[in-house]
Design a protein around this motif. Structure first.
Motif, PDB file in Angstrom:
ATOM      1  N   THR A 225       0.814  -1.217   0.000  1.00 25.22           N
ATOM      2  CA  THR A 225       0.000   0.000   0.000  1.00 25.22           C
ATOM      3  C   THR A 225       0.850   1.271   0.000  1.00 25.22           C
ATOM      4  O   THR A 225       0.448   2.287  -0.570  1.00 25.22           O
ATOM      5  CB  THR A 225      -0.944   0.020   1.209  1.00 25.22           C
ATOM      6  N   SER A 226       2.014   1.226   0.628  1.00 23.48           N
ATOM      7  CA  SER A 226       2.853   2.419   0.721  1.00 23.48           C
ATOM      8  C   SER A 226       3.656   2.675  -0.552  1.00 23.48           C
ATOM      9  O   SER A 226       3.889   3.830  -0.919  1.00 23.48           O
ATOM     10  CB  SER A 226       3.811   2.306   1.917  1.00 23.48           C
ATOM     11  N   PHE A 227       4.069   1.604  -1.235  1.00 30.10           N
ATOM     12  CA  PHE A 227       4.970   1.772  -2.368  1.00 30.10           C
ATOM     13  C   PHE A 227       4.412   1.238  -3.689  1.00 30.10           C
ATOM     14  O   PHE A 227       5.133   1.200  -4.686  1.00 30.10           O
ATOM     15  CB  PHE A 227       6.308   1.093  -2.070  1.00 30.10           C
ATOM     16  N   GLY A 228       3.149   0.839  -3.688  1.00 35.70           N
ATOM     17  CA  GLY A 228       2.558   0.319  -4.921  1.00 35.70           C
ATOM     18  C   GLY A 228       2.628   1.301  -6.065  1.00 35.70           C
ATOM     19  O   GLY A 228       2.997   0.950  -7.197  1.00 35.70           O
ATOM     20  N   GLN A 229       2.261   2.538  -5.801  1.00 39.30           N
ATOM     21  CA  GLN A 229       2.279   3.545  -6.851  1.00 39.30           C
ATOM     22  C   GLN A 229       3.702   3.902  -7.266  1.00 39.30           C
ATOM     23  O   GLN A 229       4.004   4.063  -8.453  1.00 39.30           O
ATOM     24  CB  GLN A 229       1.551   4.805  -6.379  1.00 39.30           C
ATOM     25  N   ALA A 415      -3.925   2.302   5.926  1.00 36.86           N
ATOM     26  CA  ALA A 415      -2.866   2.228   4.913  1.00 36.86           C
ATOM     27  C   ALA A 415      -3.454   1.953   3.534  1.00 36.86           C
ATOM     28  O   ALA A 415      -3.047   2.559   2.534  1.00 36.86           O
ATOM     29  CB  ALA A 415      -1.862   1.136   5.287  1.00 36.86           C
ATOM     30  N   PHE A 416      -4.432   1.062   3.478  1.00 38.89           N
ATOM     31  CA  PHE A 416      -5.081   0.718   2.212  1.00 38.89           C
ATOM     32  C   PHE A 416      -5.786   1.930   1.613  1.00 38.89           C
ATOM     33  O   PHE A 416      -5.612   2.261   0.437  1.00 38.89           O
ATOM     34  CB  PHE A 416      -6.081  -0.413   2.448  1.00 38.89           C
ATOM     35  N   GLY A 417      -6.589   2.629   2.428  1.00 43.79           N
ATOM     36  CA  GLY A 417      -7.353   3.768   1.928  1.00 43.79           C
ATOM     37  C   GLY A 417      -6.460   4.878   1.417  1.00 43.79           C
ATOM     38  O   GLY A 417      -6.678   5.415   0.320  1.00 43.79           O
ATOM     39  N   VAL A 418      -5.432   5.218   2.198  1.00 42.01           N
ATOM     40  CA  VAL A 418      -4.530   6.306   1.803  1.00 42.01           C
ATOM     41  C   VAL A 418      -3.780   5.945   0.525  1.00 42.01           C
ATOM     42  O   VAL A 418      -3.627   6.785  -0.381  1.00 42.01           O
ATOM     43  CB  VAL A 418      -3.539   6.612   2.941  1.00 42.01           C
ATOM     44  N   SER A 423      -3.128   6.845  -5.240  1.00 36.15           N
ATOM     45  CA  SER A 423      -2.913   6.332  -6.585  1.00 36.15           C
ATOM     46  C   SER A 423      -4.001   6.824  -7.543  1.00 36.15           C
ATOM     47  O   SER A 423      -3.714   7.271  -8.664  1.00 36.15           O
ATOM     48  CB  SER A 423      -2.893   4.802  -6.561  1.00 36.15           C
ATOM     49  N   LEU A 424      -5.255   6.774  -7.093  1.00 34.46           N
ATOM     50  CA  LEU A 424      -6.368   7.233  -7.926  1.00 34.46           C
ATOM     51  C   LEU A 424      -6.288   8.735  -8.174  1.00 34.46           C
ATOM     52  O   LEU A 424      -6.578   9.212  -9.278  1.00 34.46           O
ATOM     53  CB  LEU A 424      -7.694   6.880  -7.258  1.00 34.46           C
ATOM     54  N   LEU A 425      -5.914   9.483  -7.149  1.00 34.15           N
ATOM     55  CA  LEU A 425      -5.800  10.932  -7.302  1.00 34.15           C
ATOM     56  C   LEU A 425      -4.758  11.288  -8.355  1.00 34.15           C
ATOM     57  O   LEU A 425      -5.001  12.123  -9.236  1.00 34.15           O
ATOM     58  CB  LEU A 425      -5.433  11.564  -5.960  1.00 34.15           C
ATOM     59  N   SER A 426      -3.590  10.657  -8.289  1.00 30.67           N
ATOM     60  CA  SER A 426      -2.510  10.967  -9.231  1.00 30.67           C
ATOM     61  C   SER A 426      -2.907  10.612 -10.659  1.00 30.67           C
ATOM     62  O   SER A 426      -2.725  11.413 -11.588  1.00 30.67           O
ATOM     63  CB  SER A 426      -1.241  10.214  -8.840  1.00 30.67           C
ATOM     64  N   SER A 427      -3.453   9.402 -10.833  1.00 26.38           N
ATOM     65  CA  SER A 427      -3.806   8.974 -12.193  1.00 26.38           C
ATOM     66  C   SER A 427      -4.957   9.800 -12.748  1.00 26.38           C
ATOM     67  O   SER A 427      -4.954  10.171 -13.935  1.00 26.38           O
ATOM     68  CB  SER A 427      -4.162   7.484 -12.200  1.00 26.38           C
ATOM     69  N   ALA A 466      -9.053  19.461  -8.298  1.00 26.19           N
ATOM     70  CA  ALA A 466     -10.234  19.421  -7.428  1.00 26.19           C
ATOM     71  C   ALA A 466     -11.148  18.264  -7.817  1.00 26.19           C
ATOM     72  O   ALA A 466     -11.634  17.521  -6.956  1.00 26.19           O
ATOM     73  CB  ALA A 466     -10.978  20.748  -7.500  1.00 26.19           C
ATOM     74  N   ARG A 467     -11.405  18.114  -9.100  1.00 23.70           N
ATOM     75  CA  ARG A 467     -12.276  17.026  -9.563  1.00 23.70           C
ATOM     76  C   ARG A 467     -11.638  15.664  -9.322  1.00 23.70           C
ATOM     77  O   ARG A 467     -12.325  14.687  -8.991  1.00 23.70           O
ATOM     78  CB  ARG A 467     -12.579  17.208 -11.050  1.00 23.70           C
ATOM     79  N   ALA A 468     -10.327  15.580  -9.488  1.00 26.79           N
ATOM     80  CA  ALA A 468      -9.642  14.315  -9.231  1.00 26.79           C
ATOM     81  C   ALA A 468      -9.744  13.933  -7.755  1.00 26.79           C
ATOM     82  O   ALA A 468      -9.917  12.760  -7.412  1.00 26.79           O
ATOM     83  CB  ALA A 468      -8.177  14.421  -9.646  1.00 26.79           C
ATOM     84  N   THR A 469      -9.668  14.933  -6.874  1.00 30.26           N
ATOM     85  CA  THR A 469      -9.826  14.674  -5.443  1.00 30.26           C
ATOM     86  C   THR A 469     -11.230  14.153  -5.147  1.00 30.26           C
ATOM     87  O   THR A 469     -11.396  13.169  -4.413  1.00 30.26           O
ATOM     88  CB  THR A 469      -9.565  15.955  -4.633  1.00 30.26           C
ATOM     89  N   GLY A 470     -12.245  14.803  -5.712  1.00 29.67           N
ATOM     90  CA  GLY A 470     -13.614  14.347  -5.511  1.00 29.67           C
ATOM     91  C   GLY A 470     -13.832  12.939  -6.020  1.00 29.67           C
ATOM     92  O   GLY A 470     -14.490  12.118  -5.369  1.00 29.67           O
TER      93      GLY A 470
END
Length: 517
Positions: A225-229, A415-418, A423-427, A466-470
């Motif tokens: 979870t910490s280093f997957g991305q 850890a999983f959620g963060v 990862s989703l936010l960045s992509s 902002a939209r990526a965060t949402g």
């Protein structure tokens, strides 16, 4: 034990000054351990600069999370076996010694090693604190006291980064660690005088195989979870870690069945209350820590506020969390309402994520405050209710192990959620830029560089972030919705006013055994 103040079991333990003193020590310990996972975040850039370790700076945070999660089951079981009071004092002392080592570190390997030791101590402080509540107060009142700790987490998540920034800018990043010493000294002094002493089990044997197995599983999960991305979700390292963790998890039941004194009693894995509570705690923490970590980032980047002001903007969330924790603590004394409280809290978590999923660059301050308030109320209603339900469902001598199971699940959920949210936010952010060219020093991998963009395209990038965060919050909805469904099927053990805690010095084995749920 000589010099140890006895806590008298009472139906009105909330009026017992000994209980109040003991709870103050426990709250300080939770504050120390939770602050240490957040206070370092704003100091990391300066640490990397001073210690010349930019490439491996992520390990400063990951080492603490990995160690504290890995040792949680072991501390819980050792507390059951050898007495929680003495183990609590040991873990707190270890945490303070490691804090000194962190503050004096001269290079990054030294700091990372000290953070591992600090995580070992911090993990013990957290799980033993939750278990000690079961020794101090009656089952009917546990919810009221456990609720205080959730408020501490919320406050620490906001205050930690602010303190880290102040120490780094005005003094030194080393004070992010050294500040633990005066607080910890007070904690140890109070705890040594007022915490109840419990008897050691005869012929206790440590389940080394089970402890190593669970530590390895926790290590695999935290590393993924910490280093997957960073390493790549499809990279051989991450895929190998996932496969190894799955194989190790499959070995838990057969290994613990053979153990004379299993660190994770198999009966807990077959207890509906323990299993459901752990899964609900996992889901709730996945949402809670994603919100606490990424909303300040959203405020600083999209609204352009400072780290200090982002904490001020988050006050409605903290106020909602603290208020709901206080009310839930009172309501949960009536156990027939426990499931209703839990379902309502999870439903409000769903509502909070839905509201936060609508975030945009033009979302106003008043609207944001309302969203934060709803999210905070939902977050505050869940964590300690599941812990109380579990503690009330197991025999008194297994409270430490049961608390460790739930704490372990919640740590993994955080850890999983963060990790998934990040990862989703960045992509999603990169996708929404629609080929916006890097210019003026702007780096799509670092949203904080949006301010370097020309004014003509800056608003486009801000809206994209902002939209990526949402969208990241919306992707957490299935996990929290599943947790809400599981809460419907949780049937906690009914407590009565006659239930009483164990007095200091009373052997744990002499306590009345509660039926497993």
């Amino acid at each position: 034990m000589p010099g140890t103040r006895q806590l008298e079991p009472s139906r009105t333990s909330s009026r017992n000054p000994g209980v109040a003193a003991a709870m103050s020590a426990l709250i300080l310990a939770v504050l120390l351990a939770s602050l240490d996972s957040t206070i370092v975040s704003t100091a990391l850039p300066r640490i990397a600069e001073d210690l010349r370790g930019f490439d491996n700076i992520a390990w400063v945070s990951a080492a603490y999370l990995l160690a504290s999660t890995a040792v949680t089951p072991l501390w819980g079981k050792l507390g059951d076996m050898f007495g929680r009071r003495r183990l609590y004092l040991v873990s707190t002392s270890l945490f303070l010694v490691a804090s000194v080592a962190c503050g004096l570190a001269q290079d990054l390997p030294q700091l990372i090693g000290a953070r591992v030791l600090q995580g070992v101590g911090g993990g013990g402080m957290i799980v033993l604190t939750f278990a000690l509540v079961g020794d101090i107060v009656s089952p009917a009142e546990r919810g009221r006291y456990q609720g205080m700790f959730g408020s501490v987490y919320g406050v620490a998540s906001i205050v930690g980064p602010l303190l880290g920034g102040v120490f780094t800018d005005q003094l030194s990043w080393r004070w992010a660690f050294l500040i633990n010493l005066p607080i910890g000294a007070v904690t140890l002094l109070i705890a040594a005088r007022v915490l109840p002493a419990t008897a050691r089990k005869a012929a206790a044997r440590i389940d080394y195989a089970g402890a190593l197995l669970l530590a390895a599983i926790a290590t695999g999960i935290v590393l993924v979870t910490s280093f997957g991305q960073r390493w790549g979700w499809a990279s051989p390292s991450i895929v190998g870690l996932i496969l190894a963790t799955v194989v190790l998890a499959a070995l838990v039941v057969p290994v613990e069945r053979r153990a004379a004194a299993p660190i994770l009693p198999v009966t807990m894995l077959t207890s509906r209350t323990v299993v459901l509570s752990s899964l609900i705690g996992f889901a709730a923490n996945a949402a809670m820590f994603s919100i606490l970590l990424y909303l300040p980032t959203y405020l600083q980047i999209v609204d352009g506020v400072s780290a200090t002001l982002s904490g001020v903007h988050m006050l409605p969330l903290v106020l909602g969390l603290v208020a709901s924790q206080s009310l839930v603590g009172r309501w949960s004394a009536r156990v027939e309402r426990l499931r209703l409280i839990l379902v309502t809290g999870m439903a409000l978590n769903v509502a909070g994520l839905l509201l936060l999923g609508t975030l945009g660059a033009g979302t106003g301050t008043v609207v944001l405050s309302l969203y934060f308030l709803v999210a905070g109320v939902g977050m505050g209603m869940v964590p300690m209710v599941v812990l109380t339900a579990v503690q009330n469902s197991v025999p008194a001598e297994d409270i430490g192990a049961a608390s460790a199971v739930v704490t372990f699940a919640r740590s993994i959920g955080a850890a999983f959620g963060v990790a998934i949210f990040g990862s989703l936010l960045s992509s999603n952010f990169a996708h929404r830029l629609h080929g916006l060219p890097a210019s003026g020093g702007f780096d799509p991998a670092r949203p904080d560089t949006i301010t370097l963009l020309p004014s003509g395209v800056r608003q486009t990038a801000l809206e994209a972030f902002a939209r990526a965060t949402g969208t990241g919050f919306l992707w957490l909805l299935p996990v929290v919705a599943l947790g809400t469904l599981l809460a419907v099927f949780l049937v906690p053990r009914r407590t009565t006013a006659a239930d009483a805690p164990v007095a200091a010095g009373t052997p744990r084995g002499s306590a009345t055994r509660a039926p497993a749920a």
